[in-house]
Design an enzyme around this catalytic site. Structure first.
Site, PDB file in Angstrom:
ATOM      1  N   LYS A 207     -11.642   0.956 -10.673  1.00 46.92           N
ATOM      2  CA  LYS A 207     -10.919   0.239  -9.621  1.00 46.92           C
ATOM      3  C   LYS A 207      -9.964   1.164  -8.880  1.00 46.92           C
ATOM      4  CE  LYS A 207     -11.810  -4.421 -11.155  1.00 46.92           C
ATOM      5  NZ  LYS A 207     -11.385  -5.613 -11.884  1.00 46.92           N
ATOM      6  N   ARG A 238     -14.478  -4.342 -19.700  1.00 51.03           N
ATOM      7  CA  ARG A 238     -15.631  -4.549 -18.812  1.00 51.03           C
ATOM      8  C   ARG A 238     -15.787  -3.278 -17.984  1.00 51.03           C
ATOM      9  NH1 ARG A 238     -16.349  -5.969 -13.578  1.00 51.03           N
ATOM     10  NH2 ARG A 238     -18.075  -7.341 -13.030  1.00 51.03           N
TER      11      ARG A 238
END
Ligand code: PMM
Length: 249
Positions: A207, A238
């Site tokens: 991210k 994840r």
């Protein structure tokens, strides 16, 4: 700690550039993640990257259902990453055994009742609004207190809809209505989420807050974070790069 491998069957996911969009590619990628040691495969057909447009329910199902039906044979649990009750239901019928709802039940009024009825684990993530508006919603006075209070509301809503306590998993929603510093603050205080008494999932992989322009260049930071989080008592991470994250563990 478990490793959930990400399988985005979308043309516009930010971190893997839509590489696994078509049916055979998506299945191959899922099998590769399993071979690399993924404990769960998270299949999604709608991008949630900042600014993303929504897809129709029919298109979302077209992207994920055949992939799930095929991957189920590989014997690993599959989660369906969707905000829609109808997609969640179709995915569970196709063999998915976990619902991963980034909206924590806020995007679709039927979601929590559906999760309760289907009696599968339900991941409730902290969320404040759809991708187009979420950056404007990243405004907090006491960040972690507010995220926990808002997650607690979703926990209460899920329990009162009939989701059993043992089927509830929570996620602080890294990158969703959060400024870069907010994501780091949540990671610093991840123990407070663990202390709520539910399994905690963290999705930080590649991210933006990890820095750099190229998502794949964020892999090293992702792996370092996985190592750090493995000491925190969370349930799972994840991630896109299953092999590297499994290796560091
Ligand atoms: N992040 C994305 C999608 N789904 N689900 C959960 N539970 N937690 C997350 O942090 C999360 C998610 C967006 O990332 P991607 O586009 O790389 O899949």
């Amino acid at each position: 700690m478990l490793v959930m491998g990400i399988l985005n069957a979308t043309p516009d996911s930010f971190a893997d550039g839509g590489e696994h969009f078509t049916y055979p590619d998506a299945v191959d990628h899922g099998l590769k993640l399993i071979a690399e040691g993924a404990d769960i495969i998270d299949v999604g057909g709608e991008s949630t990257r900042p600014g993303a447009e929504r897809v129709s329910p029919a298109e979302e199902e077209r992207r994920v259902i055949n992939v799930i039906s095929k991957l189920v044979d590989a014997g690993k649990p599959i989660s369906i990453d969707t905000m829609r009750a109808s997609t969640a239901r179709a995915a569970v019928i196709a063999g998915a055994s976990i619902i991963n709802d980034v909206s924590g039940g806020l995007a679709d009024a039927a979601m929590l009742d559906t999760a309760a009825e289907l009696k599968v684990p339900y991941i409730a993530m902290h969320w404040r609004g759809h991708s187009k508006e979420m950056n404007n919603l990243a405004v907090y006075t006491n960040l972690v207190d507010e995220v926990i209070a808002e997650l607690n509301l979703r926990i209460e809503a899920a329990l009162s809809a009939g989701v059993s306590k043992s089927n509830l998993i929570i996620d602080p929603g890294i990158g969703f209505a959060k400024q870069p510093a907010d994501n780091w603050a949540i990671i610093e205080e991840i123990q407070r989420f663990v202390a709520l008494g539910y399994p905690v999932l963290v999705g930080a992989s590649r991210k933006r807050f990890l820095g750099g322009d190229d998502p794949t260049a964020r892999e090293a930071a992702t792996v370092a974070l996985t190592k750090q989080l493995s000491q925190s008592g969370i349930w799972a991470v994840r991630v896109h790069g299953v092999a590297a994250n499994k290796a560091v563990l």
